[in-house]
Design an enzyme around this catalytic site. Structure first.
Site, PDB file in Angstrom:
ATOM      1  N   SER A  12       0.834  -1.211   0.000  1.00 48.68           N
ATOM      2  CA  SER A  12       0.000   0.000   0.000  1.00 48.68           C
ATOM      3  C   SER A  12       0.869   1.261   0.000  1.00 48.68           C
ATOM      4  O   SER A  12       0.487   2.271  -0.594  1.00 48.68           O
ATOM      5  CB  SER A  12      -0.973  -0.009   1.179  1.00 48.68           C
ATOM      6  OG  SER A  12      -0.277   0.082   2.396  1.00 48.68           O
ATOM      7  N   ASN A  13       2.041   1.199   0.630  1.00 46.40           N
ATOM      8  CA  ASN A  13       2.942   2.360   0.576  1.00 46.40           C
ATOM      9  C   ASN A  13       3.536   2.530  -0.819  1.00 46.40           C
ATOM     10  O   ASN A  13       3.708   3.652  -1.297  1.00 46.40           O
ATOM     11  CB  ASN A  13       4.050   2.232   1.625  1.00 46.40           C
ATOM     12  CG  ASN A  13       3.537   2.579   3.004  1.00 46.40           C
ATOM     13  OD1 ASN A  13       3.368   3.749   3.334  1.00 46.40           O
ATOM     14  ND2 ASN A  13       3.257   1.567   3.798  1.00 46.40           N
ATOM     15  N   MET A  89      10.969  -7.110   4.156  1.00 48.87           N
ATOM     16  CA  MET A  89      11.149  -7.855   5.392  1.00 48.87           C
ATOM     17  C   MET A  89      12.526  -8.515   5.523  1.00 48.87           C
ATOM     18  O   MET A  89      12.647  -9.586   6.101  1.00 48.87           O
ATOM     19  CB  MET A  89      10.041  -8.918   5.528  1.00 48.87           C
ATOM     20  CG  MET A  89       8.636  -8.336   5.588  1.00 48.87           C
ATOM     21  SD  MET A  89       8.455  -7.045   6.840  1.00 48.87           S
ATOM     22  CE  MET A  89       8.433  -8.059   8.310  1.00 48.87           C
ATOM     23  N   ARG A  90      13.545  -7.859   5.001  1.00 50.10           N
ATOM     24  CA  ARG A  90      14.889  -8.410   5.156  1.00 50.10           C
ATOM     25  C   ARG A  90      15.813  -7.323   5.676  1.00 50.10           C
ATOM     26  O   ARG A  90      15.638  -6.149   5.336  1.00 50.10           O
ATOM     27  CB  ARG A  90      15.408  -8.922   3.807  1.00 50.10           C
ATOM     28  CG  ARG A  90      14.624 -10.106   3.286  1.00 50.10           C
ATOM     29  CD  ARG A  90      15.231 -10.610   2.020  1.00 50.10           C
ATOM     30  NE  ARG A  90      16.519 -11.230   2.249  1.00 50.10           N
ATOM     31  CZ  ARG A  90      16.687 -12.543   2.427  1.00 50.10           C
ATOM     32  NH1 ARG A  90      15.663 -13.361   2.410  1.00 50.10           N
ATOM     33  NH2 ARG A  90      17.883 -13.047   2.633  1.00 50.10           N
ATOM     34  N   HIS A 108       8.579   3.226   9.353  1.00 50.64           N
ATOM     35  CA  HIS A 108       8.372   2.312  10.483  1.00 50.64           C
ATOM     36  C   HIS A 108       7.105   2.713  11.239  1.00 50.64           C
ATOM     37  O   HIS A 108       6.930   3.886  11.562  1.00 50.64           O
ATOM     38  CB  HIS A 108       9.594   2.347  11.413  1.00 50.64           C
ATOM     39  CG  HIS A 108       9.506   1.338  12.501  1.00 50.64           C
ATOM     40  ND1 HIS A 108       9.720  -0.011  12.267  1.00 50.64           N
ATOM     41  CD2 HIS A 108       9.175   1.451  13.800  1.00 50.64           C
ATOM     42  CE1 HIS A 108       9.543  -0.673  13.400  1.00 50.64           C
ATOM     43  NE2 HIS A 108       9.207   0.191  14.339  1.00 50.64           N
TER      44      HIS A 108
HETATM   45  C1  GRF Z   1       3.965  -0.626   6.822  1.00 50.89           C
HETATM   46  O1  GRF Z   1       3.194  -0.629   7.978  1.00 50.89           O
HETATM   47  C2  GRF Z   1       5.327  -0.074   7.096  1.00 50.89           C
HETATM   48  O2  GRF Z   1       5.342   0.864   8.134  1.00 50.89           O
HETATM   49  C3  GRF Z   1       6.130  -1.274   7.497  1.00 50.89           C
HETATM   50  O3  GRF Z   1       5.628  -2.311   6.692  1.00 50.89           O
HETATM   51  C4  GRF Z   1       4.286  -2.030   6.340  1.00 50.89           C
HETATM   52  C5  GRF Z   1       4.163  -2.176   4.850  1.00 50.89           C
HETATM   53  O4  GRF Z   1       2.826  -2.070   4.427  1.00 50.89           O
HETATM   54  N1  GRF Z   1       7.544  -1.043   7.341  1.00 50.89           N
HETATM   55  P1  GRF Z   1       2.496  -2.062   2.874  1.00 50.89           P
HETATM   56  O5  GRF Z   1       3.058  -3.338   2.280  1.00 50.89           O
HETATM   57  O6  GRF Z   1       3.109  -0.845   2.272  1.00 50.89           O
HETATM   58  O7  GRF Z   1       0.996  -2.030   2.789  1.00 50.89           O
END
Ligand code: GRF
Length: 199
Positions: A12-13, A89-90, A108
């Site tokens: 989503s980001n 996630m790494r 974060h």
């Molecule tokens: C977000 O909550 C961000 O803060 C964290 O991982 C999540 C990623 O969410 N680092 P998305 O995959 O962008 O929806």
């Protein structure tokens, strides 16, 4: 400015940053999405937006540094100026951080240095915090540790659930991350003695 986004999940980001580019809020080009998860939904988002999407399978590499070197190779080939971590996630190796020093951003879901690591929203809620928030920061060699760029707090209200808090946090992330990327692309971020000045 050439951007690469590294993500492992929903994305989503990623999508928020893509939209910000499309509407001209950020003036840059997203050259590539790199992911370590074959079935990550973020890949579908990249494909829909016609952004090059590369899956790097960690199983192909003997060590973390070899995996990171492959990513560095792709980033160099694409002439990347800015690396945006969006739920990647790494943990990146020291040599990766060195190669792109002060050019890697992370978001974060907590007010760093509180609640580093995973499940930060849940842990803040369970701890009974009255306030939590979102941090965008530069990456350094330690996890969730580099210079803070932007930080915004969110109140944890009485009766707040994990779902309601997550919803608010993500909405905030989707504003804050595009802003940080924009500031970087406009060269308005200066790091002095580990502190970020915004011009
Ligand atoms: C977000 O909550 C961000 O803060 C964290 O991982 C999540 C990623 O969410 N680092 P998305 O995959 O962008 O929806």
């Amino acid at each position: 400015m050439n951007i690469a986004i590294l993500a492992s999940g929903n994305g989503s980001n990623f999508e928020a940053i893509v939209k910000a580019l499309k509407r001209g809020y950020i003036k840059a080009s997203i050259k590539v999405l790199i992911t370590d998860k074959k079935n990550a939904f973020v890949r579908k988002r990249a494909q829909k937006n016609k952004i090059k999407d590369v899956f790097v399978d960690s199983k192909r590499f003997k060590s973390r540094s070899e995996f990171d070197n492959e990513i560095i190779r792709i980033l160099k080939k694409e002439k990347i100026d800015l690396v945006v971590l969006a739920g990647f996630m790494r943990i990146l190796s020291e040599s990766f951080v060195k190669t792109f020093r002060d050019r890697i951003l992370n978001i974060h879901p907590a007010l760093l240095p509180a609640f580093r690591g995973e499940s930060s929203i849940k842990r803040a809620l369970e701890y009974g915090c009255k306030v939590t928030g979102v941090t965008v920061h530069f990456i350094d060699e330690k996890v969730d540790n580099g210079p803070v760029i932007l930080q915004v707090a969110i109140k944890i209200k009485k009766g707040e659930t994990l779902a309601s808090l997550e919803k608010k946090m993500h909405a905030l992330e989707h504003k804050l991350y595009p802003l940080a990327v924009k500031l970087f692309c406009e060269k308005r971020l200066k790091i002095k003695n580990r502190h970020v000045e915004i011009k």
